[in-house]
Design an enzyme around this catalytic site. Structure first.
Site, PDB file in Angstrom:
ATOM      1  CG  HIS A 128     -28.654   7.342   0.153  1.00  0.00           C
ATOM      2  ND1 HIS A 128     -29.059   6.435   1.112  1.00  0.00           N
ATOM      3  CD2 HIS A 128     -29.266   6.973  -1.003  1.00  0.00           C
ATOM      4  CE1 HIS A 128     -29.871   5.550   0.557  1.00  0.00           C
ATOM      5  NE2 HIS A 128     -30.017   5.857  -0.719  1.00  0.00           N
ATOM      6  CB  ILE A 130     -23.067  11.339  -0.661  1.00  0.00           C
ATOM      7  CG1 ILE A 130     -22.047  12.190  -1.408  1.00  0.00           C
ATOM      8  CG2 ILE A 130     -24.257  10.974  -1.541  1.00  0.00           C
ATOM      9  CD1 ILE A 130     -21.404  11.451  -2.583  1.00  0.00           C
ATOM     10  CG  ASP A 158     -25.894   7.098   6.876  1.00  0.00           C
ATOM     11  OD1 ASP A 158     -26.829   7.884   6.692  1.00  0.00           O
ATOM     12  OD2 ASP A 158     -25.570   6.231   6.044  1.00  0.00           O
TER      13      ASP A 158
END
Length: 378
Positions: A128, A130, A158
């Site tokens: 993800h 992070i 993102d």
């Protein structure tokens, strides 16, 4: 309306970076069709009226069914751009990989975004935002001295390093196509995008202007004149008075005697200045300080919540936010002098445009009914 009017985009539904890239394109006037599964899934980050699905039509098709795949291929045949955000190899297994689609539509710009990239040791693994910004070196500098790194929500990976870089790449490929007449693959990874965002930081480190650890440098809260401070009402102001003339303006707003203030650029004075700033700024509320600093070059701003930002007078004057179906959302950006984008339209109900879009491909009504009964379309 908008500079991308006439550009057709097919979006293979996903989460975060790919939808954001398509929101950028849709906001700028492109005609975007979002292709989702025929039946709802259970993605934890999916929700109704998501602003990342605004200003496009939304259809549901089972691409695992041969007839469903053929419908999507017909859409792509007419498209200028396709955007997907799957793990490496997934689009190829679906029959929607770049080789297959560019063979059918040589002018197609095929935009794809992953976390780690299409290849490399980590490419097949999950992650993800992070994780991607951690590997890019973009997470480590964020946080207070002596404490752990702080995730900056999921903005860096993102949206900035992923979706926005992908949209930039797609636009560049569309410009190049005007000369060559050929499409190409735009391969974006959030690791590389986030690393790209740290270019300036690398420059500062290379010349010795970023010598210390997290929270101990010029622009990471290490300097007292570039930090946030609590005010009397428990809210915060942001201080960014780096240059001498801006520091002098801030000293005036604070009501300090300039002759009694040590040089702000000398790190030896930073502990004293931080203490004085913290004590002074706690004597008034956030909005009182913002009013005192208004119209000056003190580089003092109120730290607003996302909700408060929508009603700040400057943002209202600039149209930074717009109302979409009764909710405030960030407006399309940037601004254009001649081809201003239209106001965003509300997100469609999930898969609600299936009949309209497929009818536009020439699919007869009785075929739509048959495909729906077979579960091929929503």
């Amino acid at each position: 309306m908008g500079p991308l009017t006439g550009i057709r985009v097919v979006e293979l539904a996903g989460l975060a970076p790919a939808p954001f890239a398509c929101t950028v394109l849709a906001d700028l006037g492109a005609e975007v069709v979002r292709v989702d599964r025929a039946r709802p899934g259970a993605d934890v980050l999916s929700f109704p009226d998501d602003p990342l699905t605004r200003s496009r039509r939304w259809i549901g098709v089972d691409v695992k069914a041969p007839e469903g795949l053929e419908l999507v291929l017909r859409l792509v045949d007419r498209a200028d751009v396709l955007v997907e955000g799957f793990r490496p190899g997934v689009a190829e297994r679906m029959g929607l990989g770049p080789d297959a689609l560019l063979a059918r539509n040589p002018g197609l710009v095929y935009g794809r975004v992953t976390g780690w990239g299409q290849d490399g040791p980590l490419a097949p693994t999950a992650g993800h935002d992070i994780n991607y910004i951690a590997l890019a070196g973009a997470l480590d500098p964020i946080g207070e001295a002596g404490r752990k790194p702080v995730p900056p929500v999921n903005i860096l990976g993102d949206f900035a390093g992923g979706g926005l870089v992908l949209a930039m790449g797609v636009l560049a490929a569309l410009v190049e196509r005007q000369t060559s007449g050929k499409g190409q693959v735009v391969d974006t990874s959030m690791v590389e995008g986030a690393a790209f965002l740290t270019t300036h930081l690398h420059g500062l480190r290379n010349i010795g202007m970023w010598p210390n650890g997290r929270g101990e440098n010029l622009l990471d809260g290490g300097a007292p004149f570039y930090d946030t401070y609590e005010t009397a009402d428990g809210k915060y102001v942001a201080i960014g008075a780096i240059e001498a003339r801006f520091w002098a303006a801030l000293v005036g707003v604070l009501g300090w005697d300039p002759d009694g203030v040590p040089a702000h650029v000398d790190p030896a004075n930073w502990p004293e200045l931080r203490t004085r700033l913290a004590e002074t700024l706690r004597t008034r509320t956030r909005d009182e300080w913002a009013e005192l600093a208004g119209g000056t070059d003190a580089c003092l701003s109120p730290v607003l919540t996302p909700q408060e930002a929508t009603t700040h007078p400057h943002n209202v004057a600039r149209g930074t936010f717009v109302q979409v179906a009764g909710t405030a959302q960030p407006a399309p950006t940037p601004k254009f002098s001649r081809t201003a984008p239209a106001a965003p339209t509300a997100p469609s109900d999930a898969r609600a445009d299936t009949d309209d879009v497929l009818a536009g491909l020439g699919v007869p009504a009785d075929d739509l009914a048959r495909l729906r009964a077979a579960g091929v379309i929503a």
